[in-house]
Design a protein around this motif. Structure first.
Motif, short mmCIF file in Angstrom:
data_model
loop_
_atom_site.label_atom_id
_atom_site.label_comp_id
_atom_site.label_asym_id
_atom_site.label_seq_id
_atom_site.Cartn_x
_atom_site.Cartn_y
_atom_site.Cartn_z
N ASP A 126 -6.96 67.03 49.82
CA ASP A 126 -7.88 66.51 48.82
C ASP A 126 -7.32 66.76 47.42
O ASP A 126 -6.77 67.82 47.13
CB ASP A 126 -9.23 67.20 49.00
CG ASP A 126 -10.22 66.83 47.93
OD1 ASP A 126 -10.43 67.66 47.03
OD2 ASP A 126 -10.75 65.71 47.98
N GLU A 127 -7.47 65.77 46.54
CA GLU A 127 -6.88 65.85 45.19
C GLU A 127 -7.38 67.07 44.41
O GLU A 127 -6.61 67.75 43.74
CB GLU A 127 -7.19 64.57 44.42
CG GLU A 127 -6.55 64.54 43.05
CD GLU A 127 -6.87 63.27 42.29
OE1 GLU A 127 -6.92 63.33 41.07
OE2 GLU A 127 -7.05 62.21 42.93
N LYS A 128 -8.69 67.34 44.49
CA LYS A 128 -9.24 68.47 43.74
C LYS A 128 -8.68 69.79 44.28
O LYS A 128 -8.33 70.69 43.51
CB LYS A 128 -10.77 68.48 43.84
CG LYS A 128 -11.38 69.45 42.84
CD LYS A 128 -12.86 69.68 42.92
CE LYS A 128 -13.76 68.63 43.41
NZ LYS A 128 -15.18 69.00 43.35
N LEU A 129 -8.57 69.89 45.60
CA LEU A 129 -8.01 71.10 46.20
C LEU A 129 -6.54 71.23 45.83
O LEU A 129 -6.08 72.32 45.48
CB LEU A 129 -8.18 71.07 47.71
CG LEU A 129 -7.61 72.26 48.48
CD1 LEU A 129 -8.23 73.56 47.99
CD2 LEU A 129 -7.83 72.08 49.97
N GLU A 130 -5.82 70.12 45.87
CA GLU A 130 -4.41 70.13 45.49
C GLU A 130 -4.24 70.65 44.06
O GLU A 130 -3.38 71.48 43.79
CB GLU A 130 -3.85 68.71 45.61
CG GLU A 130 -2.41 68.57 45.18
CD GLU A 130 -1.44 69.10 46.20
OE1 GLU A 130 -0.35 69.49 45.79
OE2 GLU A 130 -1.78 69.14 47.38
N ARG A 131 -5.06 70.15 43.16
CA ARG A 131 -4.97 70.58 41.75
C ARG A 131 -5.34 72.05 41.64
O ARG A 131 -4.73 72.80 40.89
CB ARG A 131 -5.91 69.71 40.91
CG ARG A 131 -5.66 69.83 39.44
CD ARG A 131 -6.34 68.74 38.66
NE ARG A 131 -7.69 68.45 39.10
CZ ARG A 131 -8.74 68.33 38.31
NH1 ARG A 131 -8.59 68.45 37.01
NH2 ARG A 131 -9.93 68.07 38.78
N SER A 132 -6.33 72.48 42.40
CA SER A 132 -6.78 73.87 42.35
C SER A 132 -5.69 74.83 42.82
O SER A 132 -5.55 75.93 42.28
CB SER A 132 -8.03 74.06 43.21
OG SER A 132 -9.07 73.25 42.74
N LEU A 133 -4.94 74.42 43.83
CA LEU A 133 -3.88 75.28 44.35
C LEU A 133 -2.83 75.61 43.29
O LEU A 133 -2.22 76.67 43.33
CB LEU A 133 -3.21 74.62 45.56
CG LEU A 133 -4.01 74.63 46.86
CD1 LEU A 133 -3.34 73.74 47.90
CD2 LEU A 133 -4.18 76.03 47.39
N THR A 134 -2.63 74.71 42.34
CA THR A 134 -1.62 74.95 41.31
C THR A 134 -2.00 76.10 40.39
O THR A 134 -1.15 76.64 39.69
CB THR A 134 -1.34 73.69 40.47
OG1 THR A 134 -2.52 73.33 39.75
CG2 THR A 134 -0.89 72.54 41.33
N TYR A 135 -3.29 76.47 40.36
CA TYR A 135 -3.73 77.57 39.51
C TYR A 135 -3.59 78.93 40.19
O TYR A 135 -3.80 79.95 39.56
CB TYR A 135 -5.19 77.37 39.08
CG TYR A 135 -5.36 76.26 38.07
CD1 TYR A 135 -5.08 76.48 36.72
CD2 TYR A 135 -5.76 74.99 38.46
CE1 TYR A 135 -5.22 75.47 35.80
CE2 TYR A 135 -5.90 73.97 37.54
CZ TYR A 135 -5.63 74.21 36.21
OH TYR A 135 -5.76 73.21 35.30
N LEU A 136 -3.26 78.93 41.47
CA LEU A 136 -3.03 80.19 42.17
C LEU A 136 -1.62 80.69 41.88
O LEU A 136 -0.74 79.91 41.50
CB LEU A 136 -3.18 79.99 43.69
CG LEU A 136 -4.55 79.57 44.20
CD1 LEU A 136 -4.49 79.36 45.71
CD2 LEU A 136 -5.63 80.57 43.84
N THR A 137 -1.41 81.98 42.09
CA THR A 137 -0.05 82.51 41.96
C THR A 137 0.78 81.98 43.13
O THR A 137 0.22 81.57 44.15
CB THR A 137 -0.05 84.06 42.02
OG1 THR A 137 -0.46 84.46 43.34
CG2 THR A 137 -0.97 84.66 40.97
N PRO A 138 2.11 81.98 43.01
CA PRO A 138 2.93 81.52 44.15
C PRO A 138 2.61 82.27 45.44
O PRO A 138 2.56 81.67 46.51
CB PRO A 138 4.36 81.78 43.69
CG PRO A 138 4.28 81.70 42.19
CD PRO A 138 2.93 82.28 41.83
N GLU A 139 2.37 83.58 45.35
CA GLU A 139 2.05 84.36 46.56
C GLU A 139 0.72 83.91 47.15
O GLU A 139 0.60 83.72 48.37
CB GLU A 139 2.00 85.85 46.25
CG GLU A 139 1.68 86.67 47.49
CD GLU A 139 1.39 88.13 47.20
OE1 GLU A 139 1.46 88.91 48.15
OE2 GLU A 139 1.08 88.47 46.05
N GLN A 140 -0.30 83.73 46.32
CA GLN A 140 -1.60 83.27 46.82
C GLN A 140 -1.48 81.89 47.44
O GLN A 140 -2.03 81.62 48.51
CB GLN A 140 -2.63 83.25 45.68
CG GLN A 140 -3.06 84.62 45.20
CD GLN A 140 -3.97 84.54 43.99
OE1 GLN A 140 -3.83 83.65 43.15
NE2 GLN A 140 -4.88 85.49 43.87
#
Length: 197
Positions: A126-140
């Motif tokens: 999902d686009e919103k989830l995809e965008r949200s993942l970019t705000y996590l740290t690489p490890e997260q």
């Protein structure tokens, strides 16, 4: 083991079968970790090269995907560390190329449109989830991807990362909590950057 050790014919056949069965998943993981198609291709190629060199020492009773995922993850972490250490310099003396027609400065920039590979990969989430993942740290991002998308067990993630299962659980819990905060902020129209880390 020597880096030039040759595989037996049986090992070569087995390795090629394992590569064929896992290549797409390895590339997918590398892309999710790096967020860049070129880096993902480089990580995938290097991971399989290292797997080939180390294949005689591979314990065949353990899942090949866990082993190769661990190699990709370590390569990604090494790449990030190397990039953080690299100092970028910019010369103020470098000449600027001028457009002779308008006498203005002209910069070359990459096309921001996703490549066909990226479009396919992005369509799976999902686009919103995809965008949200970019705000996590690489490890997260890596933990969420392995556990929630790839379906890798906590025990297998612990083996891949070298962390205890309890640590994996708590880190994943924090990553999920952060992801929920980000998703909620998108839903309310706020910037995800405003979410507490």
């Amino acid at each position: 083991m020597s880096a030039t050790a040759e595989l037996t014919a049986d090992e070569q056949t087995r390795f090629e079968e394992l590569v064929a069965g896992s290549y797409a998943k390895v590339y997918h993981l590398a892309y999710r970790l790096s967020g860049d198609r070129n880096d993902a291709e480089d990580l995938t190629q290097e991971a399989f090269f290292r797997a080939y060199r180390g294949f005689p020492a591979y314990e065949g009773d353990k899942p090949f995907e866990n082993w190769i995922f661990r190699i990709v993850t370590r390569l990604f972490l090494d790449l990030n560390r190397a990039r953080r250490r690299r100092v970028k310099t910019v010369s103020y003396d470098a000449p600027l190329r001028l457009d002779s027609a308008e006498n203005s400065v002209q910069f070359d920039s990459p096309d921001p449109a996703p490549t066909p590979d990226e479009a396919v990969l992005r369509g799976e989430i999902d686009e919103k989830l995809e965008r949200s993942l970019t705000y996590l740290t690489p490890e997260q991002r890596r933990l969420v991807w392995l556990a929630d998308v790839e379906g890798v067990s906590y025990k297998e993630i612990a083996e891949m990362t070298g962390a205890p299962v309890g640590t994996v659980r708590s880190r994943l819990h924090r990553a999920h909590r952060r992801l929920r905060q980000i998703l909620e902020s998108f839903g309310s129209g706020d910037s995800a950057k405003a979410c507490p880390a």
